[in-house]
Design an enzyme around this catalytic site. Sequence first.
Site, PDB file in Angstrom:
ATOM      1  N   ARG A   9       0.865  -1.167   0.000  1.00 19.62           N
ATOM      2  CA  ARG A   9       0.000   0.000   0.000  1.00 19.62           C
ATOM      3  C   ARG A   9       0.898   1.211   0.000  1.00 19.62           C
ATOM      4  NH1 ARG A   9      -4.020  -3.778   1.927  1.00 19.62           N
ATOM      5  NH2 ARG A   9      -2.739  -5.407   2.240  1.00 19.62           N
ATOM      6  N   LEU A  10       1.453   1.401  -1.159  1.00 16.31           N
ATOM      7  CA  LEU A  10       2.508   2.364  -1.285  1.00 16.31           C
ATOM      8  C   LEU A  10       1.928   3.756  -1.123  1.00 16.31           C
ATOM      9  CD1 LEU A  10       4.112   0.434  -4.123  1.00 16.31           C
ATOM     10  CD2 LEU A  10       4.920   0.594  -1.820  1.00 16.31           C
TER      11      LEU A  10
ATOM     12  N   ASP B 202       4.256   4.702  -1.285  1.00 17.95           N
ATOM     13  CA  ASP B 202       3.218   3.721  -1.022  1.00 17.95           C
ATOM     14  C   ASP B 202       3.173   3.308   0.437  1.00 17.95           C
ATOM     15  OD1 ASP B 202       5.472   2.141  -0.718  1.00 17.95           O
ATOM     16  OD2 ASP B 202       5.482   1.701  -2.838  1.00 17.95           O
ATOM     17  N   SER B 203       2.701   2.107   0.696  1.00 17.81           N
ATOM     18  CA  SER B 203       2.500   1.667   2.078  1.00 17.81           C
ATOM     19  C   SER B 203       3.787   1.521   2.857  1.00 17.81           C
ATOM     20  CB  SER B 203       1.750   0.332   2.105  1.00 17.81           C
ATOM     21  OG  SER B 203       2.406  -0.615   1.312  1.00 17.81           O
ATOM     22  N   LEU B 204       4.915   1.506   2.176  1.00 17.62           N
ATOM     23  CA  LEU B 204       6.175   1.433   2.905  1.00 17.62           C
ATOM     24  C   LEU B 204       6.480   2.747   3.611  1.00 17.62           C
ATOM     25  CD1 LEU B 204       8.453  -0.553   0.426  1.00 17.62           C
ATOM     26  CD2 LEU B 204       6.851  -1.396   2.145  1.00 17.62           C
TER      27      LEU B 204
END
Length: 402
Positions: free
Chosen positions: A16-17, A50-52
């Site tokens: 989920r960048l 993103d999620s990172l």
Amino acid sequence: MVEERRRWSTAAGWLRLAAVVVVATAAIASSAAGEEVGRQTVPAMYVFGDSLVDVGNNDFLPPPAPRPPEPPCGIDLPPEAAAAAGGGGRGGRFTNGFNLADVIAQHVGFKMSPPAYLSLTTPGRRGELRRGLVGANYASSGSGILDFIGNGTISLGEQVKLFAKTKATMVITGEVDGESIDNLLSRSLFITCTGGNDYNAFTDGIVPVSDTPAFIAHMVATYIKHIKTLYNLGARRLGILDVLPLGCLPISRVPMENGSCSGTDNWQARLFNRLLRREMTAATASMPDLVYSIGSIYYTFYDMIENPSSAGLKEVARACCGEGKLNAEADCSATTHLCPDRDDYIFWDKVHGTQAAYHNCVHAFFHGSLRHAEPISFSQLVASPAVDLEWPSPGTNQTARI
């Protein structure tokens, strides 16, 4: 026989960048990994991806934009970090604690990544945004470089537009204290971290695997276009994070008979990473004042997987949170299995790293070899002389004023 790639996006959302814009004003403090947060070396951070690196924008977006399951996500996050996300006390991070944006921020003197951009557009907080005091996290989990990736999320291009809107508001209101906005931006650290979710185009059948080289070339060209837009808006110090070893993610190992890494997936990741480096080298001719470093998430994670003990880790294949084979056949949730020894794991869930892995990763960006950050380290990046945008750039006939 080539193993079929597992879906890179699930109902809970794959990588989920997300993108983050951060003008950090946090005080000196100790990070969760015990590293001392030192002197503030940049006035602000602007992070896109993103999620990172997402710290909660998706908490303000309606479904189908993915949101981290809390709990157990954020189980090791300090309460003040969750509160700062602005999503009703949710941490907004797809990991057990701090993510890559947080740890990078800690390395340049802040407590953590600033609040999500969307939290700063709520009544009572807009002043923080236009005064440039807190900045904003434009992160949107599940987003990609390309606009059609990540249903209901904020794509990289949209994140850059939101930053342009933020800057325009700052210029109109003139509330940045004590210096020009362009000079503030030129001394700030910009971070981009995106690309993994774009591989959904293969798993969703939108792009055939035979078109991999052409599709990845399109990804990189679009990425460079957005970086040039950031440059035109004032970015001069840029940290780029490349793509993970996709084939070594727990979900990618599940279909492999012996649970090994998928060579096909890793090849696709390396192809993107190599082309990104090559095109960035070429693109600097049109961005003469830009100083940049590409931090290799690929090799920092790969090296931890190959030699976990050197990073103080133990488990390289299993996810800490999930169910089934390698704990990666079900999404992480409050009802799935949660490992008690989270600091021993590289992977938090099917696709995301743990806080412990992220601390090792960022330490390598700042203090590792050229394998982990090139052409310069992140330490050299933040120490590079600031560009005065009021004066002509060397070798050009025009000023670099935005």
